[in-house]
Scaffold this motif. Sequence first.
Motif, PDB file in Angstrom:
ATOM      1  N   GLN A  46     -13.343  -4.140  -0.919  1.00  0.00           N
ATOM      2  CA  GLN A  46     -12.731  -2.950  -1.527  1.00  0.00           C
ATOM      3  C   GLN A  46     -11.248  -2.835  -1.158  1.00  0.00           C
ATOM      4  O   GLN A  46     -10.673  -1.760  -1.178  1.00  0.00           O
ATOM      5  CB  GLN A  46     -13.466  -1.693  -1.065  1.00  0.00           C
ATOM      6  CG  GLN A  46     -14.914  -1.633  -1.517  1.00  0.00           C
ATOM      7  CD  GLN A  46     -15.618  -0.389  -1.002  1.00  0.00           C
ATOM      8  OE1 GLN A  46     -15.082   0.358  -0.197  1.00  0.00           O
ATOM      9  NE2 GLN A  46     -16.844  -0.180  -1.465  1.00  0.00           N
ATOM     10  N   HIS A  47     -10.620  -3.971  -0.815  1.00  0.00           N
ATOM     11  CA  HIS A  47      -9.235  -3.924  -0.363  1.00  0.00           C
ATOM     12  C   HIS A  47      -8.274  -3.492  -1.466  1.00  0.00           C
ATOM     13  O   HIS A  47      -7.222  -2.939  -1.191  1.00  0.00           O
ATOM     14  CB  HIS A  47      -8.821  -5.296   0.190  1.00  0.00           C
ATOM     15  CG  HIS A  47      -9.080  -6.424  -0.766  1.00  0.00           C
ATOM     16  ND1 HIS A  47     -10.323  -6.996  -0.903  1.00  0.00           N
ATOM     17  CD2 HIS A  47      -8.263  -7.067  -1.623  1.00  0.00           C
ATOM     18  CE1 HIS A  47     -10.262  -7.967  -1.807  1.00  0.00           C
ATOM     19  NE2 HIS A  47      -9.020  -8.019  -2.280  1.00  0.00           N
ATOM     20  N   ASP A 102      -9.053   5.865  10.124  1.00  0.00           N
ATOM     21  CA  ASP A 102      -8.011   5.595   9.118  1.00  0.00           C
ATOM     22  C   ASP A 102      -6.619   5.546   9.711  1.00  0.00           C
ATOM     23  O   ASP A 102      -5.634   5.499   8.986  1.00  0.00           O
ATOM     24  CB  ASP A 102      -8.049   6.676   8.021  1.00  0.00           C
ATOM     25  CG  ASP A 102      -9.330   6.616   7.218  1.00  0.00           C
ATOM     26  OD1 ASP A 102      -9.960   5.544   7.215  1.00  0.00           O
ATOM     27  OD2 ASP A 102      -9.696   7.635   6.607  1.00  0.00           O
ATOM     28  N   THR A 110       0.807  -1.228   0.000  1.00  0.00           N
ATOM     29  CA  THR A 110       0.000   0.000   0.000  1.00  0.00           C
ATOM     30  C   THR A 110       0.833   1.268   0.000  1.00  0.00           C
ATOM     31  O   THR A 110       0.326   2.340  -0.320  1.00  0.00           O
ATOM     32  CB  THR A 110      -0.915   0.033   1.239  1.00  0.00           C
ATOM     33  OG1 THR A 110      -0.102   0.065   2.420  1.00  0.00           O
ATOM     34  CG2 THR A 110      -1.818  -1.180   1.279  1.00  0.00           C
ATOM     35  N   ASP A 127      -8.577  -1.089  -3.430  1.00  0.00           N
ATOM     36  CA  ASP A 127      -8.488   0.377  -3.479  1.00  0.00           C
ATOM     37  C   ASP A 127      -7.380   0.895  -2.572  1.00  0.00           C
ATOM     38  O   ASP A 127      -6.873   2.007  -2.773  1.00  0.00           O
ATOM     39  CB  ASP A 127      -9.827   0.996  -3.051  1.00  0.00           C
ATOM     40  CG  ASP A 127     -10.948   0.660  -4.031  1.00  0.00           C
ATOM     41  OD1 ASP A 127     -10.612   0.296  -5.186  1.00  0.00           O
ATOM     42  OD2 ASP A 127     -12.128   0.748  -3.652  1.00  0.00           O
ATOM     43  N   LEU A 128      -7.023   0.113  -1.552  1.00  0.00           N
ATOM     44  CA  LEU A 128      -5.955   0.532  -0.645  1.00  0.00           C
ATOM     45  C   LEU A 128      -4.568   0.285  -1.230  1.00  0.00           C
ATOM     46  O   LEU A 128      -3.591   0.899  -0.799  1.00  0.00           O
ATOM     47  CB  LEU A 128      -6.057  -0.209   0.696  1.00  0.00           C
ATOM     48  CG  LEU A 128      -7.149   0.242   1.660  1.00  0.00           C
ATOM     49  CD1 LEU A 128      -7.149  -0.660   2.888  1.00  0.00           C
ATOM     50  CD2 LEU A 128      -6.942   1.685   2.082  1.00  0.00           C
ATOM     51  N   CYS A 159      -7.882  -0.496   8.574  1.00  0.00           N
ATOM     52  CA  CYS A 159      -8.417  -0.065   7.272  1.00  0.00           C
ATOM     53  C   CYS A 159      -8.452  -1.228   6.287  1.00  0.00           C
ATOM     54  O   CYS A 159      -9.424  -1.411   5.544  1.00  0.00           O
ATOM     55  CB  CYS A 159      -7.546   1.063   6.713  1.00  0.00           C
ATOM     56  SG  CYS A 159      -7.729   2.623   7.581  1.00  0.00           S
ATOM     57  N   PHE A 160      -7.359  -2.022   6.268  1.00  0.00           N
ATOM     58  CA  PHE A 160      -7.289  -3.131   5.322  1.00  0.00           C
ATOM     59  C   PHE A 160      -8.352  -4.190   5.622  1.00  0.00           C
ATOM     60  O   PHE A 160      -9.036  -4.679   4.723  1.00  0.00           O
ATOM     61  CB  PHE A 160      -5.877  -3.732   5.360  1.00  0.00           C
ATOM     62  CG  PHE A 160      -5.702  -4.913   4.453  1.00  0.00           C
ATOM     63  CD1 PHE A 160      -5.599  -4.742   3.079  1.00  0.00           C
ATOM     64  CD2 PHE A 160      -5.645  -6.207   4.963  1.00  0.00           C
ATOM     65  CE1 PHE A 160      -5.445  -5.829   2.238  1.00  0.00           C
ATOM     66  CE2 PHE A 160      -5.492  -7.288   4.134  1.00  0.00           C
ATOM     67  CZ  PHE A 160      -5.391  -7.098   2.760  1.00  0.00           C
ATOM     68  N   THR A 179      -3.138 -11.044  -1.183  1.00  0.00           N
ATOM     69  CA  THR A 179      -4.125 -10.544  -0.218  1.00  0.00           C
ATOM     70  C   THR A 179      -4.509 -11.645   0.761  1.00  0.00           C
ATOM     71  O   THR A 179      -4.606 -11.427   1.975  1.00  0.00           O
ATOM     72  CB  THR A 179      -5.370 -10.030  -0.953  1.00  0.00           C
ATOM     73  OG1 THR A 179      -4.998  -8.969  -1.839  1.00  0.00           O
ATOM     74  CG2 THR A 179      -6.408  -9.509   0.038  1.00  0.00           C
ATOM     75  N   ALA A 200     -11.688  -3.018   4.643  1.00  0.00           N
ATOM     76  CA  ALA A 200     -11.830  -2.996   3.188  1.00  0.00           C
ATOM     77  C   ALA A 200     -12.013  -4.402   2.636  1.00  0.00           C
ATOM     78  O   ALA A 200     -12.794  -4.627   1.700  1.00  0.00           O
ATOM     79  CB  ALA A 200     -10.599  -2.330   2.572  1.00  0.00           C
TER      80      ALA A 200
END
Length: 598
Positions: A498-499, A483, A470, A501-502, A489-490, A520, A493
Amino acid sequence: MSVCGPSKFTLPGSCTGVACCQSGIPAAVDYFEPYLLDIPKEQTDPIFYSNSTTCRYVFLVEAEWLNTKYTGGSLNRTDDFAVPVVLDWAVRNVRNCKAAKRNATDYACRSMLSHCVNSKNSTGYRCNCSKGYEGNPYLDDGCKDINECERKGKHTCHGACTNTPGSYTCQCPPGTSGDATRKDGCRPKDSFTLALKVVTGVSLGVFLPFFMSFWLYLGLQKRKLIRTKQKFFEVNGGLFLQQQIRNYNGTSKGTGGFKIFSKEELEKATNEFAADQVLGHGGHGIVYKGVLEDKTIVAIKKSKMMEEAPTTEFAREMFILSQINHKNVVKLLGCCLEVEVPMLVYEFVSNGTLYHYIHGSKGLDSDAALDACLRIAVESAEALAYMHSSASPPILHGDVKTANILLDHKLTAKVSDFGASKLAPTDEAKMATLVQGTCGYLDPEYLMTCRLTDKSDVYSFGVVLLELLTRKKALYFDGPEEDRSLVLCFMMAVKVGQHQDLLDSQVRDEMRIEALEEITHLVVRCLNMSGEERPTMKEVAETLEMLRRYHSHPWAQADANPEEEQSLLAMEPRNANYKFTQDCVLDFEASSTYSYSL
C-alpha cells in the motif's frame, strides 16, 4: 436659625443679633433658601416685637466682609446696594482627580497645559493652568504661555531675557558672569583666575597619572587581544592553511577564490552579527547573511564548539572543501581562524531550502512541480556522487537532509552545510566517529556502529527522496506514534503493498506506474538496513536522471508499448509485489529484519 432683636438696642460692632443677625452656610450645602418669620406677639416677650421696623431684608454676603464692615445701623437701607460674595465650586461628578482621569471623555481639564487639583471643600476637583501658563484650562487650547520677559515687575531680569515655553531664561550679557536676576549681579569675566589655575594644576596632577594608566591598560589589552587572535589562528591551523594556499597559487594560474578573513571583516559584513542578519539556525551553528567590502553577498556560518582534532587536519579539510567546484555544491569561499571556533564563509543562495519548498508556505504546487522535484533530486544526487567519487580525497557529507539542500532563484539545487562532513579515511581504524546528524535522516547502521560511510549519505538521501515523493516530513510528532517516522510508515506500507497511498496525489497522477515502481524500488534500496546492500550515490543519480528523462519524454505522456518503455527506462520490467526475507529491512513491529526481492 438666627433671631434679630429690636433696633433700639443696636450697638456698634459685629452683627450679633441686635437689629442684625447672621447664619453661616455650612460646607457641602447644595441648596439654600432664606425664610423670614415674625414671632407672634402673644407667645413671647414684648421685647422681641416692640420698636420693630417694616424694613426687613435678607442677603448673601462674604462673612469676613460682614465682620469687618458692619457698624450698628449701617444696614438699615432701602436703596439697592452691592456686597461681595464667595463662589466656592468644583467639578463634583467624581470624587477626586484620580477618579476623573480614568474617564477621558468627561475629564474637565481639556488643555494639554493644565493639571488637576482636588477640591478642598468636599468631593470633586478643579483645573489650573500649568506653571508658566495662563488662561482657561477647561478649553482645549485654553492655557497660553506667559511671556515672563514682558512682565518685568513680576519677573526681574537684569541681563538677556529669553522666553521659553512655560518659563524663561535670564543670562548675563556676553563677557560677563554672575546672577542676572539681581541688580549689578553680572560682572566681567576673569578668563583665568588664580583659583582656576590652582584647580587646573591639582586636576592635572591627580588625573594625568590616571589617564596614563588607563591608556597603558588599553594598550596591554590590545596586545593581549592580538596575541589571543594569533593563538587561535595557529591552533586552528592557519599557518598550514596559508602555506597550502600559497602552494596552490604557485602551482596554478588561478587563486582558487579561497580567502582567510579577519574577525573584523566578518563583523563589519554582518553588522556585528545582528539578529536581523540571521538566515537560519542549525545543529552546528548559526548562519548569517553578510555583505563583503566588494559588495559580494555571502553566508557566514558561526559554528558551535567543534570536536578536538589536530590543527593541520582541520586546515586540510577546509582547504580540500574549498577546492570543490560543482554547480550543485555550495562554494566554500573562505574562513576566519582568529576565533576559538572557526567561522566559515559560503556563497549566498537566495531562495531558501528544499525543506521550506516542500513543507513551507511557498510549496511546490505549480504545474511543473513534479518536474522540479525530479530535477532537484537528480542535482542533489549528482552533487553527493561528485563528493563521494570525484573529490580527492572523497568527502562524506554526514548530514544530508532537505534543510541542507538550498535552492537558488532558478530552483537549482545546491548541497550545503558540511558541519558534519568528513574526509573519507583511508585507515579502517579511523572510521569510528562521534555520531552526528539529524533524527529521521540518520543511518541506523551508522547509529549502531559509529562508522560514517558513503552509504550513510545514501540512506539519508533516501529519506530526502521519500519527502519529495510524499510531501511529508521525516518526523511528525503530532500524529499517532506509529505514524511519526516517515521511513517506518513507508516500509510498513511497502510490506503490505500500500506504499502508493503514501505518495503525494500529484506524483501518483502524473507518474506512470512503471516509473513509480522503479523509484519506489530505488527508495527501498537506499533505506536498506545493510549499507552494503544500498546503491552508490552515482547509481542513485543515474537512476533518477533516467526517470526524469522518462517522465519528460513524449512517450511518457502517451500509451507507449512495453518495448519502448523498457528502452527509455533502460530496465527490466518489475513485478510490483515485493517479497520479504530475513535480515535486511527492519520490521519495527516484530523486532526483526527482512530483505526484499522483486
